[in-house]
Design a protein around this motif. Structure first.
Motif, short mmCIF file in Angstrom:
data_model
loop_
_atom_site.label_atom_id
_atom_site.label_comp_id
_atom_site.label_asym_id
_atom_site.label_seq_id
_atom_site.Cartn_x
_atom_site.Cartn_y
_atom_site.Cartn_z
N LEU A 82 3.88 -7.24 1.60
CA LEU A 82 3.36 -5.94 1.13
C LEU A 82 2.25 -5.41 2.02
CD1 LEU A 82 3.37 -6.57 -2.71
CD2 LEU A 82 4.91 -5.10 -1.41
N THR A 83 1.58 -6.29 2.73
CA THR A 83 0.51 -5.84 3.64
C THR A 83 1.04 -5.58 5.05
OG1 THR A 83 -0.08 -8.13 4.14
CG2 THR A 83 -1.28 -7.04 2.34
N SER A 84 2.29 -6.00 5.32
CA SER A 84 2.84 -5.75 6.65
C SER A 84 3.34 -4.31 6.74
CB SER A 84 3.96 -6.74 6.97
OG SER A 84 5.04 -6.54 6.11
N THR A 85 3.55 -3.85 7.96
CA THR A 85 3.92 -2.47 8.20
C THR A 85 5.43 -2.32 8.33
OG1 THR A 85 1.84 -2.12 9.36
CG2 THR A 85 3.56 -0.51 9.76
N GLU A 86 5.96 -1.32 7.66
CA GLU A 86 7.37 -0.99 7.76
C GLU A 86 7.61 -0.42 9.15
OE1 GLU A 86 10.98 1.09 7.73
OE2 GLU A 86 9.06 2.07 7.97
N PRO A 87 8.63 -0.91 9.90
CA PRO A 87 8.75 -0.57 11.32
C PRO A 87 9.13 0.89 11.63
CG PRO A 87 10.45 -2.13 10.65
CD PRO A 87 9.58 -1.92 9.49
N ILE A 88 9.80 1.59 10.77
CA ILE A 88 10.22 2.95 11.11
C ILE A 88 9.16 3.97 10.71
CG2 ILE A 88 11.92 4.77 10.62
CD1 ILE A 88 14.01 2.56 10.41
N LEU A 89 8.69 3.91 9.49
CA LEU A 89 7.71 4.89 9.00
C LEU A 89 6.27 4.49 9.30
CD1 LEU A 89 9.38 5.68 5.57
CD2 LEU A 89 9.49 7.01 7.68
N ARG A 90 6.07 3.25 9.71
CA ARG A 90 4.74 2.75 10.08
C ARG A 90 3.74 2.83 8.92
NH1 ARG A 90 6.20 0.67 14.68
NH2 ARG A 90 6.87 2.02 16.35
N LEU A 91 4.21 2.50 7.74
CA LEU A 91 3.36 2.45 6.54
C LEU A 91 3.40 1.03 6.00
CD1 LEU A 91 4.62 5.59 4.58
CD2 LEU A 91 2.39 5.33 5.66
N LEU A 133 4.45 2.35 0.88
CA LEU A 133 5.79 2.92 0.92
C LEU A 133 6.46 2.82 -0.45
CD1 LEU A 133 8.10 4.14 2.61
CD2 LEU A 133 8.79 1.81 3.13
N PHE A 134 6.37 1.65 -1.09
CA PHE A 134 6.99 1.47 -2.40
C PHE A 134 6.37 2.39 -3.45
CE2 PHE A 134 8.55 -3.14 -1.57
CZ PHE A 134 9.54 -2.63 -0.75
N ILE A 135 5.06 2.51 -3.43
CA ILE A 135 4.39 3.39 -4.40
C ILE A 135 4.81 4.85 -4.17
CG2 ILE A 135 2.14 4.31 -5.11
CD1 ILE A 135 1.03 1.45 -4.61
N THR A 136 4.88 5.26 -2.90
CA THR A 136 5.30 6.63 -2.58
C THR A 136 6.74 6.88 -3.03
OG1 THR A 136 3.81 6.66 -0.68
CG2 THR A 136 5.57 8.30 -0.70
N LEU A 137 7.63 5.95 -2.73
CA LEU A 137 9.03 6.11 -3.12
C LEU A 137 9.20 6.10 -4.64
CD1 LEU A 137 10.87 3.94 -0.45
CD2 LEU A 137 10.88 6.43 -0.68
N ALA A 138 8.49 5.22 -5.31
CA ALA A 138 8.58 5.18 -6.78
C ALA A 138 8.10 6.50 -7.38
CB ALA A 138 7.76 4.01 -7.32
N THR A 139 7.03 7.05 -6.83
CA THR A 139 6.52 8.33 -7.33
C THR A 139 7.55 9.43 -7.08
OG1 THR A 139 4.26 7.60 -6.87
CG2 THR A 139 4.62 9.98 -7.16
N ALA A 140 8.14 9.45 -5.88
CA ALA A 140 9.15 10.47 -5.57
C ALA A 140 10.36 10.35 -6.49
CB ALA A 140 9.57 10.34 -4.11
N ALA A 142 11.24 1.75 -11.14
CA ALA A 142 10.59 0.62 -11.81
C ALA A 142 10.57 -0.62 -10.91
CB ALA A 142 11.31 0.31 -13.12
N VAL A 143 11.67 -0.89 -10.22
CA VAL A 143 11.74 -2.06 -9.34
C VAL A 143 10.72 -1.93 -8.21
CG1 VAL A 143 13.23 -3.33 -7.74
CG2 VAL A 143 14.15 -2.53 -9.90
N LYS A 144 10.61 -0.75 -7.63
CA LYS A 144 9.65 -0.53 -6.54
C LYS A 144 8.21 -0.65 -7.03
CE LYS A 144 12.58 2.46 -3.73
NZ LYS A 144 13.78 2.38 -4.57
N THR A 145 7.94 -0.15 -8.23
CA THR A 145 6.59 -0.24 -8.78
C THR A 145 6.19 -1.69 -9.02
OG1 THR A 145 6.87 1.92 -9.82
CG2 THR A 145 5.08 0.54 -10.64
N VAL A 146 7.09 -2.46 -9.61
CA VAL A 146 6.81 -3.87 -9.86
C VAL A 146 6.60 -4.60 -8.53
CG1 VAL A 146 7.81 -6.03 -10.72
CG2 VAL A 146 7.98 -3.94 -12.07
N ALA A 147 7.46 -4.32 -7.55
CA ALA A 147 7.34 -4.98 -6.24
C ALA A 147 6.03 -4.59 -5.56
CB ALA A 147 8.52 -4.62 -5.35
N ALA A 148 5.62 -3.34 -5.68
CA ALA A 148 4.39 -2.86 -5.01
C ALA A 148 3.15 -3.55 -5.53
CB ALA A 148 4.26 -1.35 -5.17
N PHE A 149 3.15 -3.93 -6.78
CA PHE A 149 1.96 -4.56 -7.35
C PHE A 149 2.07 -6.08 -7.37
CE2 PHE A 149 1.68 -0.23 -8.95
CZ PHE A 149 0.41 0.08 -8.53
N GLY A 150 3.02 -6.60 -6.60
CA GLY A 150 3.15 -8.04 -6.46
C GLY A 150 2.13 -8.58 -5.47
#
Length: 128
Positions: free
Chosen positions: A15-24, A29-36, A2-10
């Motif tokens: 949110l538009t910057s790229t995560e340095p390890i996974l390059r997403l 990334l938050f939507i993918t993790l929340a779904t998982a 729930a926290v990741k979903t709320v953060a993803a739609f903020g």
């Protein structure tokens, strides 16, 4: 989840910057993790065999620990605190959220390994 979903739609710029390890992008990334996490919850609540439940928990924990250790070893700083997390309600917990999360994941992995080792072995031999 729930926290990741709320953060993803903020609307935070991060949110538009790229995560340095996974390059997403963080949003993806938050939507993918929340779904998982939701899929894992459904599997755990469902009526699957105990072996599969522990195997999925162990897989999820292993991925999380691997990610956090990679981040630490590569010197990648923690994501922006502006997104918040589940530990934000406590000043002490918010400063130590990675350590607290690892402190919860490692015992969970150990319990899953212990329970997996206690499971009866499947007999794969066939009577001819």
């Amino acid at each position: 989840a729930a926290v990741k979903t709320v953060a993803a739609f903020g609307s935070d710029k991060i949110l538009t910057s790229t995560e340095p390890i996974l390059r997403l992008p963080y949003k993806s990334l938050f939507i993918t993790l929340a779904t998982a996490e939701l899929v894992l919850a459904v599997i755990l609540i469902g009526s699957l065999h105990a072996f599969l439940k522990h195997a999925f928990i162990l897989m999820f924990v292993t991925l999380g620990v691997t990610y956090h250790l990679s981040r630490l070893l590569l010197g990648v700083p923690e994501p922006c605190a502006c997104l918040g997390n589940v530990f934000s309600w406590s000043p002490w917990l918010s400063k130590h959220s990675s350590h607290v999360a690892m402190g919860m994941l490692v015992p969970l992995a150990c319990i899953s390994i212990y329970d997996l080792l206690r499971q009866p072995r499947l007999d794969t031999s066939r009577d001819a």
